[in-house]
Design a protein around this motif. Structure first.
Motif, PDB file in Angstrom:
ATOM      1  N   ALA A 105      -6.226   3.608   7.069  1.00 26.04           N
ATOM      2  CA  ALA A 105      -5.032   2.775   7.138  1.00 26.04           C
ATOM      3  C   ALA A 105      -5.324   1.359   7.654  1.00 26.04           C
ATOM      4  O   ALA A 105      -4.514   0.451   7.447  1.00 26.04           O
ATOM      5  CB  ALA A 105      -3.992   3.438   8.028  1.00 26.04           C
ATOM      6  N   TYR A 106      -6.448   1.160   8.295  1.00 26.61           N
ATOM      7  CA  TYR A 106      -6.809  -0.155   8.830  1.00 26.61           C
ATOM      8  C   TYR A 106      -7.484  -1.048   7.779  1.00 26.61           C
ATOM      9  O   TYR A 106      -7.816  -2.192   8.069  1.00 26.61           O
ATOM     10  CB  TYR A 106      -7.754  -0.013  10.014  1.00 26.61           C
ATOM     11  N   ALA A 139      -7.821  -2.535   3.684  1.00 29.38           N
ATOM     12  CA  ALA A 139      -7.448  -2.693   2.290  1.00 29.38           C
ATOM     13  C   ALA A 139      -8.547  -2.050   1.457  1.00 29.38           C
ATOM     14  O   ALA A 139      -9.695  -1.950   1.891  1.00 29.38           O
ATOM     15  CB  ALA A 139      -7.311  -4.170   1.947  1.00 29.38           C
ATOM     16  N   SER A 151      -3.323  -3.348  -0.654  1.00 29.09           N
ATOM     17  CA  SER A 151      -3.230  -3.756   0.749  1.00 29.09           C
ATOM     18  C   SER A 151      -3.289  -2.550   1.680  1.00 29.09           C
ATOM     19  O   SER A 151      -3.204  -1.396   1.260  1.00 29.09           O
ATOM     20  CB  SER A 151      -1.921  -4.517   0.974  1.00 29.09           C
ATOM     21  N   LYS A 152      -3.404  -2.847   2.969  1.00 26.78           N
ATOM     22  CA  LYS A 152      -3.469  -1.801   3.974  1.00 26.78           C
ATOM     23  C   LYS A 152      -2.213  -0.924   3.955  1.00 26.78           C
ATOM     24  O   LYS A 152      -2.294   0.287   4.125  1.00 26.78           O
ATOM     25  CB  LYS A 152      -3.649  -2.418   5.357  1.00 26.78           C
ATOM     26  N   SER A 153      -1.082  -1.543   3.720  1.00 27.76           N
ATOM     27  CA  SER A 153       0.173  -0.795   3.698  1.00 27.76           C
ATOM     28  C   SER A 153       0.401  -0.089   2.372  1.00 27.76           C
ATOM     29  O   SER A 153       1.241   0.807   2.281  1.00 27.76           O
ATOM     30  CB  SER A 153       1.341  -1.737   3.950  1.00 27.76           C
ATOM     31  N   GLY A 154      -0.319  -0.519   1.361  1.00 28.85           N
ATOM     32  CA  GLY A 154      -0.109   0.029   0.023  1.00 28.85           C
ATOM     33  C   GLY A 154       0.985  -0.669  -0.752  1.00 28.85           C
ATOM     34  O   GLY A 154       1.222  -0.359  -1.914  1.00 28.85           O
ATOM     35  N   GLY A 155       1.628  -1.640  -0.129  1.00 26.75           N
ATOM     36  CA  GLY A 155       2.753  -2.290  -0.778  1.00 26.75           C
ATOM     37  C   GLY A 155       2.401  -3.426  -1.703  1.00 26.75           C
ATOM     38  O   GLY A 155       3.250  -3.895  -2.471  1.00 26.75           O
ATOM     39  N   SER A 209      -3.717   3.234  -6.234  1.00 26.81           N
ATOM     40  CA  SER A 209      -2.809   3.803  -5.246  1.00 26.81           C
ATOM     41  C   SER A 209      -3.631   4.376  -4.098  1.00 26.81           C
ATOM     42  O   SER A 209      -4.853   4.520  -4.203  1.00 26.81           O
ATOM     43  CB  SER A 209      -1.928   4.882  -5.872  1.00 26.81           C
ATOM     44  N   ARG A 210      -2.947   4.705  -3.011  1.00 21.26           N
ATOM     45  CA  ARG A 210      -3.645   5.253  -1.857  1.00 21.26           C
ATOM     46  C   ARG A 210      -2.785   6.306  -1.167  1.00 21.26           C
ATOM     47  O   ARG A 210      -1.546   6.249  -1.231  1.00 21.26           O
ATOM     48  CB  ARG A 210      -4.015   4.137  -0.883  1.00 21.26           C
ATOM     49  N   ASP A 264      -3.029   7.635   2.621  1.00 26.69           N
ATOM     50  CA  ASP A 264      -3.731   7.562   3.897  1.00 26.69           C
ATOM     51  C   ASP A 264      -3.706   8.883   4.659  1.00 26.69           C
ATOM     52  O   ASP A 264      -4.560   9.116   5.519  1.00 26.69           O
ATOM     53  CB  ASP A 264      -3.128   6.448   4.757  1.00 26.69           C
ATOM     54  N   ASP A 268      -8.003  -9.742   5.742  1.00 22.23           N
ATOM     55  CA  ASP A 268      -6.776 -10.010   4.994  1.00 22.23           C
ATOM     56  C   ASP A 268      -7.044 -10.742   3.678  1.00 22.23           C
ATOM     57  O   ASP A 268      -6.090 -11.087   2.975  1.00 22.23           O
ATOM     58  CB  ASP A 268      -5.805 -10.820   5.842  1.00 22.23           C
TER      59      ASP A 268
END
Length: 125
Positions: free
Chosen positions: A30-31, A33, A52-56, A71-72, A74, A102
């Motif tokens: 989760a930390y 990308a 991205s880290k958030s998946g968004g 897709s991911r 976590d 980032d």
């Protein structure tokens, strides 16, 4: 021990589909990308898609837009690349990679921290 292990590659006919998977271990997914890259012998490794880290937020190389989906998950420590309408020019070794920064969206090989060993994708015409 940090590990990224890709799977799901293989031989498919033009127009077919494959789903690549990448299992992460040894670090907190989760930390980071995540990105998928590919390389053909004699050519530089290139970015295909990243998330991205958030998946968004996702980015795609022009060659992958409209055909590939990253897709991911976590919870399961997994990253996926769904590849549809495959073409012979998609033939390559596909690598999963993790980026703590980032600037992951630039998909620069030298900015990604961890790499898998790759999985071969071959698309026949």
């Amino acid at each position: 021990q940090v590990q990224l292990v890709e799977s799901g590659g293989g031989l498919v006919q033009s127009g077919g589909s494959l789903r690549l998977s990448c299992r992460a271990s040894g670090f907190t997914l989760a930390y980071y990308a995540m990105g998928w890259f590919r390389q053909v012998p004699g050519k530089e490794r290139e970015g295909v898609a990243c998330i991205s880290k958030s998946g968004g937020i996702t980015y795609y190389d022009d060659s992958a837009k409209g055909r590939f989906t990253i897709s991911r998950d976590d919870v399961e420590n997994m990253v996926f690349l769904q590849m549809d309408n495959l073409k012979p020019e998609d033939t390559a070794i596909y690598y999963c990679a993790a980026d703590f920064s980032d600037s992951y969206y630039r998909m620069r090989v030298d900015e990604y921290d961890y790499w898998g060993q790759g999985t071969q994708v071959t698309v026949s015409s």
